[in-house]
Design an enzyme around this catalytic site. Structure first.
Site, PDB file in Angstrom:
ATOM      1  NE  ARG A   1      -3.639  -2.124   2.785  1.00 51.58           N
ATOM      2  CZ  ARG A   1      -3.408  -3.266   3.433  1.00 51.58           C
ATOM      3  NH1 ARG A   1      -2.231  -3.453   4.015  1.00 51.58           N
ATOM      4  NH2 ARG A   1      -4.330  -4.205   3.531  1.00 51.58           N
TER       5      ARG A   1
ATOM      6  CE  LYS B   1      -6.551  -0.720   4.711  1.00 50.82           C
ATOM      7  NZ  LYS B   1      -7.859  -1.022   4.088  1.00 50.82           N
TER       8      LYS B   1
END
Length: 314
Positions: A151, A175
């Site tokens: 990401r 995350k």
């Protein structure tokens, strides 16, 4: 509500270990909701309370956002922020119910992620030309994104000690601060090595070059690159190649789809991407099938009317 929002932000930072981007997004969404509630309670505009909110208030808020032209995905995200906030307040005994929990999430449009062809991805990797520090950094960024499926926030958060070149591995923090170790290819490692050597020759960050917590990629002032800066790098080099700029997430999608095209196992791709659920990864099977049908339609001499129908032609 002001105090309740501040308390929730502290909870996200201290107990949940949320990233700065996540904290900023929650804070912005909740403060926007606070502004809306103030218009409904002018007599208490300076200090409306969380218990003033019911399910009807949340629905009116979503309706207001919809009339302003907000995307369905934005509405869903802001409703999720309200649900999380009220769950926290409920757990702390500050409210007696979660009014956002009774509101249905807006139906989101189904779409397939943007994926570069292998030829487009290769051309993008070759986009940065020259031997300046910035050009070599940009080439290393593109190669790392495509090689690891990271990401954009994970790439921006990379430190020197996250890289293990001898084993071809890199540690990504995803995350919720979840870490995973993924392979990184030789081409990407060579690009990173060339960039770091060029950085040292220019004497940038020379005194901290051995600091393991030093950012892997720097901005022009010697600090850590922001997510937006990485997005601009990808946009800059993709715009002339693919008929319009793409986001770093397109490289993540392309990474997964190209692995699937070459026979990689879906579970392995799930681990590489850091997806909590296999259902999130399964969307790439649809992308791969669409690509396969497109190749068949263009290449097979007897594709005929079925191919034309798929392309929407009579």
């Amino acid at each position: 509500m002001e105090g309740a929002i501040r308390a929730f932000v502290t909870f996200l930072q201290a107990e949940r270990g949320a990233s700065p981007e996540t904290v900023r997004a929650y804070q912005a969404d909740l403060r926007q909701f606070l502004g809306f509630v103030r218009t409904l309670h002018p007599s208490r505009a300076s200090s409306p309370a969380p218990e003033d909110v019911d399910a009807l208030t949340v629905r009116r808020y979503l309706g207001w956002l919809d009339r302003r032209g907000e995307k369905k995905s934005s509405l869903a995200r802001k409703l999720a922020a309200l649900r999380s906030w009220f769950r926290y307040l409920l757990r702390e005994g500050l409210v007696r119910q979660n009014p956002a929990g009774a509101v249905r999430t807006p139906r989101l449009p189904q779409y397939l992620p943007k994926v570069l062809s292998k030829e487009e991805a290769e051309a993008l990797m070759e986009g940065p030309e020259g031997s300046t520090v910035v050009t070599q950094r940009d080439r290393a960024i593109l190669e790392t994104l495509y090689s690891t499926g990271a990401r954009v926030s994970e790439l921006a958060g990379l430190n020197l000690d996250d890289l293990t070149p001898t084993e071809g591995l890199v540690r990504l923090r995803g995350k919720g601060r979840k870490e995973r170790i993924v392979p990184i290819g030789t081409v990407a490692l060579d690009a990173i090595r060339a960039y770091r050597e060029s950085l040292r020759r220019m004497s940038l960050r020379a005194q901290r070059s051995q600091d393991p917590q030093e950012p892997l990629f720097h901005n022009g002032r010697g600090g850590r690159l922001t997510v937006r800066s990485v997005e601009r790098v990808v946009e800059k080099y993709s715009r002339p190649l693919v008929g319009g700029s793409v986001s770093p997430h397109a490289l993540r999608h392309s990474f997964a789809t190209h692995l699937l095209d070459e026979g990689a196992d879906l579970r392995a791709i799930q681990e590489l991407l850091g997806h909590a659920s296999l259902s999130t990864t399964q969307k790439y099977t649809h992308v791969a099938l669409d690509h396969l049908l497109d190749v068949y339609d263009r290449a097979h001499p007897r594709a005929g009317t079925a191919a034309a129908a798929r392309r929407g032609k009579p």
